[in-house]
Structures are given as C-alpha cells and as structure tokens.
Write a protein that holds these residues in place. Structure first.
Motif, short mmCIF file in Angstrom:
data_model
loop_
_atom_site.label_atom_id
_atom_site.label_comp_id
_atom_site.label_asym_id
_atom_site.label_seq_id
_atom_site.Cartn_x
_atom_site.Cartn_y
_atom_site.Cartn_z
N LEU A 163 -5.12 32.49 1.81
CA LEU A 163 -4.89 32.09 3.05
C LEU A 163 -3.28 31.56 3.43
CD1 LEU A 163 -7.73 29.65 4.14
CD2 LEU A 163 -7.32 32.16 5.34
N ASP A 164 -2.91 31.37 2.41
CA ASP A 164 -1.22 31.19 2.45
C ASP A 164 -0.66 32.46 2.65
OD1 ASP A 164 -1.21 28.51 2.51
OD2 ASP A 164 -1.07 28.30 0.39
N GLN A 165 -1.21 33.48 1.99
CA GLN A 165 -0.59 34.95 1.90
C GLN A 165 -0.90 35.32 3.43
OE1 GLN A 165 -2.47 37.10 -1.20
NE2 GLN A 165 -1.29 36.20 -2.77
N GLU A 166 -2.08 35.18 3.87
CA GLU A 166 -2.62 35.70 5.07
C GLU A 166 -1.67 34.96 5.95
OE1 GLU A 166 -6.64 35.79 7.41
OE2 GLU A 166 -6.81 35.66 5.07
N ASN A 167 -1.38 33.74 5.91
CA ASN A 167 -0.79 33.01 6.85
C ASN A 167 0.74 33.63 7.03
OD1 ASN A 167 -0.24 31.16 8.65
ND2 ASN A 167 0.28 29.52 7.48
N GLN A 168 1.27 33.82 5.99
CA GLN A 168 2.64 34.27 5.75
C GLN A 168 2.78 35.64 6.66
OE1 GLN A 168 5.19 32.53 4.67
NE2 GLN A 168 6.39 34.34 5.51
N GLN A 169 1.71 36.39 6.34
CA GLN A 169 1.41 37.66 7.12
C GLN A 169 1.52 37.67 8.61
OE1 GLN A 169 -1.66 39.96 5.24
NE2 GLN A 169 -0.66 40.43 3.63
N LEU A 170 0.81 36.67 8.69
CA LEU A 170 0.26 36.39 10.18
C LEU A 170 1.81 36.06 10.87
CD1 LEU A 170 -2.99 34.89 10.35
CD2 LEU A 170 -2.19 36.81 11.62
N ARG A 171 2.52 35.06 10.16
CA ARG A 171 3.82 34.54 10.86
C ARG A 171 4.59 35.54 10.97
NH1 ARG A 171 4.52 28.70 9.88
NH2 ARG A 171 2.95 28.03 8.49
N ASP A 172 4.61 36.41 9.98
CA ASP A 172 5.60 37.78 10.30
C ASP A 172 5.03 38.41 11.47
OD1 ASP A 172 6.92 37.00 7.89
OD2 ASP A 172 5.95 38.52 6.58
N GLN A 173 3.86 38.68 11.27
CA GLN A 173 3.30 39.28 12.40
C GLN A 173 3.67 38.81 13.80
OE1 GLN A 173 -0.81 40.20 11.70
NE2 GLN A 173 -1.18 41.25 13.60
N LEU A 174 3.41 37.36 13.90
CA LEU A 174 3.67 36.52 14.94
C LEU A 174 4.99 36.62 15.42
CD1 LEU A 174 2.50 34.52 17.13
CD2 LEU A 174 3.46 32.90 15.50
N LYS A 175 5.95 36.84 14.70
CA LYS A 175 7.25 37.02 14.73
C LYS A 175 7.75 38.35 15.33
CE LYS A 175 11.43 35.29 12.10
NZ LYS A 175 11.99 35.09 10.68
N GLU A 176 6.97 39.25 14.66
CA GLU A 176 7.25 40.74 15.37
C GLU A 176 6.83 40.58 16.78
OE1 GLU A 176 6.12 44.33 13.43
OE2 GLU A 176 6.60 43.30 11.73
N ALA A 177 5.63 39.97 16.74
CA ALA A 177 4.84 39.95 18.14
C ALA A 177 5.77 39.25 19.11
CB ALA A 177 3.57 39.15 18.08
N GLN A 178 6.51 38.10 18.72
CA GLN A 178 7.30 37.34 19.57
C GLN A 178 8.41 38.26 20.04
OE1 GLN A 178 7.91 33.73 17.26
NE2 GLN A 178 6.29 32.72 18.54
N GLN A 179 8.96 39.04 19.01
CA GLN A 179 10.09 39.76 19.28
C GLN A 179 9.82 40.72 20.27
OE1 GLN A 179 13.01 39.33 17.78
NE2 GLN A 179 13.78 40.67 19.13
N GLN A 180 8.60 41.30 20.02
CA GLN A 180 8.03 42.41 20.90
C GLN A 180 7.70 41.69 22.52
OE1 GLN A 180 4.59 44.15 19.28
NE2 GLN A 180 4.20 45.46 21.11
N ALA A 181 7.04 40.42 22.37
CA ALA A 181 6.98 39.89 23.59
C ALA A 181 8.37 39.74 24.47
CB ALA A 181 6.29 38.52 23.30
N LYS A 182 9.28 39.26 23.55
CA LYS A 182 10.57 39.05 24.20
C LYS A 182 11.02 40.46 24.80
CE LYS A 182 15.14 36.97 23.11
NZ LYS A 182 16.20 36.59 21.95
N THR A 183 10.97 41.58 24.18
CA THR A 183 11.29 42.90 24.70
C THR A 183 10.37 43.18 25.94
OG1 THR A 183 11.43 43.42 22.35
CG2 THR A 183 11.57 45.23 23.78
N LEU A 184 9.37 42.86 25.70
CA LEU A 184 8.44 43.11 26.80
C LEU A 184 8.85 42.25 28.23
CD1 LEU A 184 4.81 43.58 25.09
CD2 LEU A 184 6.21 45.26 26.32
N GLY A 185 9.13 41.17 27.75
CA GLY A 185 9.43 39.98 28.67
C GLY A 185 10.67 40.66 29.30
N THR A 186 11.59 41.03 28.72
CA THR A 186 12.84 41.65 29.49
C THR A 186 12.55 42.73 30.17
OG1 THR A 186 14.05 41.06 27.16
CG2 THR A 186 15.38 42.45 28.86
#
Ligand code: ADP
Ligand code: MG
Length: 675
Positions: A163-186
């Motif tokens: 789960l920790d691994q998974e969590n890390q992946q998800l965090r990365d994924q989230l980060k990316e998603a946030q990045q993407q969300a930011k781009t999308l927000g702009t």
C-alpha cells in the motif's frame, strides 16, 4: 457570424469535455485497493491529498469528490475504456483530441490499472476468495492462535508495504493530476474568458440578431404591405389597361366619327356657301318680288276702290225679315222679289210691294184696287237670306276700310223690322245668327293678319255710343261711369278733322273675344236704361265705331279710317192727328227728334250727292258724329229693313221710299285717307 458561431461551438465542446475527463481520472482503481485498508490507514493515506485539494481550489476539488464513486469498481481500465468509448460518441472529433491529450498526460494512469493486474484480485482480497482461513482454534490453543496472528501480521505488513508503494504511486499520480488540473484551470479560465467574450459576442450577436429579427419582421411586414400595394397596383394597372383599351377603342370610334363629321362639315360648309349665294340671290329676288307685291297690293287697292266706286259709293241693300211665329201670314203676292235679267241665278235686286187702296175701293163701291210699288236696290235680301250671305256682300266694304277708306254701314227701318238682328245678330249667341258687327271685325282681324306678311301692321280701337233724344251716351261705360257724365262730340284737337266723344271709352281690340265682350256690355247698358214704357233701344241710334290704323314701317306708309256700324232708331212716325196724352207728348218729342235726325241724314246724303256747298251735318248729333265717314272718300251702305207683315205696309213703303232716294244719290269719287 460564422466565425463567432464556430468559436462558440468550440467552447461548448470543451465544456462538455470536462466532465468525462474528470470521470476518467476518478475511475482510477484507487478505491478497490483502499477498501481493504483499515479506516485509520485510509484516512491517513488520504489526508495529505485532501489538504492539497483544499489549497488547490476548484479543479482538484472535482477530482476529490469523485473518489466517493462506486467503491466496488474493479476493472478500472474497462471503465476508462468505456469512458473513452463514450466520450467520442458525445463530443465528436475535437473532444476526442482533447481527451487524447489528457490521456497522454496521464502517463501513470495506465500504470495504475497495471497494479491490480500485477497484484490480482487474489492479493487484494485473499481472506475472502483466495486463502482458506483455518477453522476457529479452541480457546486453549493459544499457540495456534499466536501463530495465526503472526501470520496475519505478516500479511498485513506485506500489504502495508504494497500500500505504501501504491500510495507513492498515487501521490505521484495526484501530483501529476494536480499539475494537469492547474493546466486545465488555466485553460479553463482562458476558455472562461473566451466564453465570456464569446458570450458577450453572442449576446451582442443575439441583440443584433434580435434587432435584425425585428428589422426582418419589420421589413417582412413592409414587404407584405409593399406586396399588397404591388398587388393592388398590379390590379389597378390591369384595370387601367382595360380602361385604356376601352378608351382607345372609343378614341378610335370618336376619331372615325370626327373624320366623318369633318367630311360632313366641309361638305356642309360648301353647301352653306352655295346656300348663302342662293340666299343672297333670293333676297334680291325677294326684294324685287316684295316691290312687285307692294305694287300689286297698291294696284289691288286702286282697282278694289274703282270697283266699289263703280258699284257706287252709296249703296242700298234691302232686307226683308221673315214672318215670325205668331204673326199673321201676309197674303200671297204682297211682297215679290222679281228675278234679275239673268234669271234666278242673278241675286235679286228688285222688290214689289202690293197694297190695296181701301179708301178708293169704298168710294167707288168696287173692290179696292191693288197698287204695286216696285223698288230697285243694289241688292235685295228676301226673308230666307242667311247672315253670312248678307255679310258676303259687305265684306268688300270692310276691305276698303282696311285700305284706308272711311266706311259707314246703316240699318234703317221701322221698329221690329230686323235692324238689330242685321247689325248685331240674333238672340242666344248662335254663331250662324251673328250679325255684321262681329263678322266684320273677325274679317278685319283676319285680313290684317294676312297683310302683316307684307309688312303692314294694324291696330284697332273700338267705341260704342248711343244717341238718344240728341244726347250721346257711352254704351261701354263700366262701374261708376255707367249713366254718368255728359258725352259730347268734340274735335280730337285744335285744327284736327278727327272727332271724339268725351267721357266715352275707346277700347283697343285685337280679337273677336274682346269684341264679343264689348257687345255684351253694350247690351247690358241698354237694358239698364230702358223701361216698360220706353223701349229705348228702338228710340235711339247705336253707333259702333272702329278706328283702324295701318302702318307699313319699311316703306313709311300709313293709313287709317273709321268703320262705322250704325243701328238707327225706328223710322216709324206717330200719327200727329191723334189726341196725345201727357206721356205721349214726350214720345212725340222723341219721335220728332228721331225723325229729324233721320231726315237730316237723308238731307246730308242729298247735299253730298248734289255736291252742295253746305252739308247740314250739324243739324243732328248723328250726322255730326259721322261727318268724316260720309261723303268725300267715304263709302256708305244702307240696309233698309222691311217687315214682311201687311199691317206694316205703310211704314215699309216709307222706308223703301227713303232708301230709294238715298240709292239715287251718287257721292263723288272716294279718296283713300292716305297720310
Ligand atoms: P229692330 O231692331 O229693327 O227693332 P229686331 O232686330 O229687334 O228689329 O227684330 C225684331 C224681331 O225679329 C226679333 O225677334 C228678331 O229676332 C227677329 N228677326 C229680325 N230679322 C230676322 C231675320 N232675318 N231672321 C229671323 N228673325 C229675325
Ligand atoms: Mg233694334
């Protein structure tokens, strides 16, 4: 319009796209693995993400809310596949492009589904499906229980690690998603701005569209009106064309008629010109004929007068009245009318009256001898003669009066011999019994009318007086003038030959009707004057005078003469040997006056006939009044009226003798009163 519209569509497409994008990310296979964690672990695992989400704003929020979606999702890639399949259907090519870019950016996402692939469902839920739990250990088996717990702990640690691994992946994924969300927000804000701009444009466009629609409506309305107008105008045009056609036809017709009329006019003008020439020629001819006619008329007058002179300026006609009802018939042969030299076709001019001399018969004892008295006159009218026959004989004299010769017609005879019948006519207004006065006037009016065609114009003025006991009375007096005022015979003016009766009416007449009225009035006036003892009409002379004036203005000719129609008083005499009562003395005086005036008339005629220097006109009112119509140029006619009765033989003889004397008179050549 078109570019704006496409921009709007583009935005719409992008907006629609957002939801599937989010969904796609929410369907990441997080929950499937999270379910197997304990509540605290899960909470801890999610906490940093939650916190970040609150900081990042709207776009990440959308991502976070989604994880509460169906918790039992196991085939994330199937879901994203389904989402990917659905999106193109809804958004079209543009959306699919956008989705592609999003998917491209989610590089780790495909790795996520790989996790459950790498760790199949057996690892995710080993106690439920894959590993068979050992049956419950008895309470006393603490070792066994400890062994189980250690095994469980071991599994949990492994899982935690995973789960920790998974969590890390998800965090990365989230980060990316946030990045993407930011781009999308702009992108979103850009798009929002663009949307706002496009909306503004759209609004403006809408407004414009509205105003344009209104304008279009207005124009359509106007178009409708114009179309109506056009239709009306077209209709009107059609009508006008029809009318024009009709008018054109009429014009043609009129032109044709005009041409015909012009042709007729020119021929008429030619005709008029020739007629004018003809008229001028005829006018000349007419003038010549007028001259000739006038010459002939003057010649006729001269010859007519000559004829009258040959007949005699004094003529005597004898008229015997018929025996009236109730009167004794005379013995045959008492009155005879011997035919003229030409036999019975000749009008009678002779009369024989037979009279037995009673005294001589008595003396000798033999039957009384019969004495025959023969008389000859210009004309004799036996008892059966009609009024028109009598008039025919005198109509020539009436013509002479129109030609300007004074004419005098007398009726002489004893009372009851038919004088009034001859002059005025019989009783009852029977036209056949009309006397000389109405007939003479009718004849005058008719001849005057004929002569008007030759340029003569005539006027007539009538008067009617009676001379009773040497006083003159107006028979035409009306109203208060009746029987009033003394009438005197006076000269019309100083030095004038013309005579006039003062206080008498002189009435212009132009038709028979007016003459009838005058005669009727005269009869009424006579009736008023007479009494039972005094049958005045027979004791007075009635004088109807008609002053005739003729004028030929074109030739400057005038002529005028009086026509006198005189109903004389009864010529009978009173036997002076008889003893007279007081009333009879008056009657004697009357009779003497009458006799005097009648003898004066005879004397005047004699004096004129004998061309004596003195003519005793003044000896009686009658001769004084008639002086201009006796002698000289005048023509005179005397009717001697005779009773057919034997008892009147003496008076008849007296009358016939007086008339014979007059008949023997010849009055010098008559001269027309030409002025
Ligand atoms: P006078 O005027 O001479 O006294 P009248 O004219 O009055 O006579 O005539 C006397 C009567 O005789 C009247 O009744 C009249 O109608 C009649 N009489 C005279 N003459 C004729 C005649 N020619 N035919 C028929 N009746 C006549
Ligand atoms: Mg009379």
């Amino acid at each position: 319009m078109e570019p704006q519209r496409s921009a709007l569509l583009e935005v719409k497409g992008n907006v629609e796209l957002k939801t599937p994008l989010v969904k796609a990310s929410s369907r990441l296979p997080l929950p499937g693995s999270r379910l197997k964690r304990g509540p605290e672990q899960m909470e801890n695992a999610l906490e940093p993400a939650k916190k970040r989400t609150r900081v990042q704003g709207a776009a990440p929020k959308m991502n976070i809310s989604r994880p509460r979606a169906p918790p039992l999702s196991t085939a994330a890639h199937t879901q994203s596949q389904t989402a990917a399949q659905k999106v193109p259907k809804k958004t079209g090519p543009r959306c699919s492009t956008a989705f592609a870019s999003v998917v491209k950016n989610q590089k780790p996402v495909p790795a996520v589904p790989a996790v459950p692939a790498q760790k199949p469902a057996t690892s995710a839920a080993p106690p439920v499906v894959g590993v068979k739990k050992p049956g419950k250990r008895p309470a006393w088996d603490l070792k066994g229980q400890l062994c189980d717990v250690n095994a469980e702990l071991k599994r949990c640690r492994e899982k935690t690690q995973t789960l920790d691994q998974e969590n890390q992946q998800l965090r990365d994924q989230l980060k990316e998603a946030q990045q993407q969300a930011k781009t999308l927000g702009t992108e979103r804000s850009t798009l929002k701005e663009e949307l706002a701009r496009v909306q503004a444009q759209a609004e403006q466009g809408q407004q414009e569209l509205g105003s344009l629609s209104a304008r279009v409506l207005e124009l359509e309305e106007r178009l409708g009106t114009q179309e109506g107008l056009v239709q009306a105008l077209q209709k009107e045009q059609l009508e006008l064309q029809e009318e024009r056609k009709v008018l054109a036809t009429r014009l043609e017709e009129q032109e044709r008629r005009l041409q015909t009329s012009e042709a007729a006019l020119s021929s008429s003008q030619a005709e008029v010109a020739s007629l004018q020439q003809e008229t001028a020629a005829q006018a000349t001819l007419l003038a010549e004929r007028g001259d000739r006619l006038h010459g002939l008329e003057m010649e006729r007058r001269r010859l007519h007068n000559q004829l009258q002179e040959l007949k005699g300026n004094i003529r005597v006609f004898c008229r015997v009245r018929p025996v009236l009802a109730g009167e004794p018939s005379p013995s045959p042969g008492f009155l005879l009318f011997p035919p003229g030299p030409a036999g019975l076709s000749d009008p009678p001019t002779r009369l024989s009256l037979s009279r037995s001399d009673d005294r001589r018969g008595t003396l000798s004892g033999a039957p009384a001898p019969i004495t025959r008295h023969d008389f000859s006159f210009d004309r004799v009218f036996p008892p059966g003669s009609r009024q028109d026959e009598v008039f025919e004989e005198i109509s020539m004299l009436v013509q002479s009066a129109l030609d300007g010769y004074p004419v005098c017609i007398f009726a002489y005879g004893q009372t009851g011999s038919g004088k009034t019948f001859t002059m005025e006519g019989g009783p009852g207004g029977d036209p056949q019994l009309e006397g000389l006065i109405p007939r003479a006037l009718r004849h005058l009016f008719a001849v005057a009318q004929e002569l008007s065609g030759q340029g003569w114009s005539y006027s007539f003025v009538a008067s009617y007086v009676e001379i009773y006991n040497e006083s003159v009375r107006d028979l035409l007096a009306t109203g208060t003038r009746k029987g009033q005022g003394v009438c005197e015979i006076r000269r019309a003016g100083p030095g004038s030959e013309e005579l006039t009766v003062t206080n008498a009416r002189y009435v212009p007449v132009s038709c028979e009707k007016e003459v009838e009225t005058l005669l009727h009035l005269a009869r009424q006036n006579r009736a008023v004057a007479q009494t039972a003892q005094n049958e005045r009409s027979s004791r007075s002379h009635s004088v109807f005078q008609l002053q005739i004036s003729g004028e030929h203005a074109a030739r400057g000719l005038q002529c005028g003469a009086p026509l006198n129609l005189v109903d004389l008083a009864g010529s009978e005499r009173l036997d002076s040997g008889l003893a007279l009562g007081p009333g009879e003395r008056d009657r004697l005086r009357e009779t003497q006056a009458i006799n005097s005036s009648l003898s004066t008339l005879g004397l005047v005629i004699m004096a004129l006939s004998n061309k004596e220097s003195h003519v005793p006109y003044r000896n009686s009112k009658l001769t004084y009044l008639l002086q201009n119509s006796l002698g000289g140029s005048a023509k005179m006619l005397m009717f001697v009226n005779i009773s057919p009765l034997e008892e009147n033989v003496s008076e008849s003889l007296n009358s016939l003798r007086f008339a014979s004397k007059v008949n023997q008179c010849v009055i010098g050549t008559a001269q027309a009163n030409k002025k």
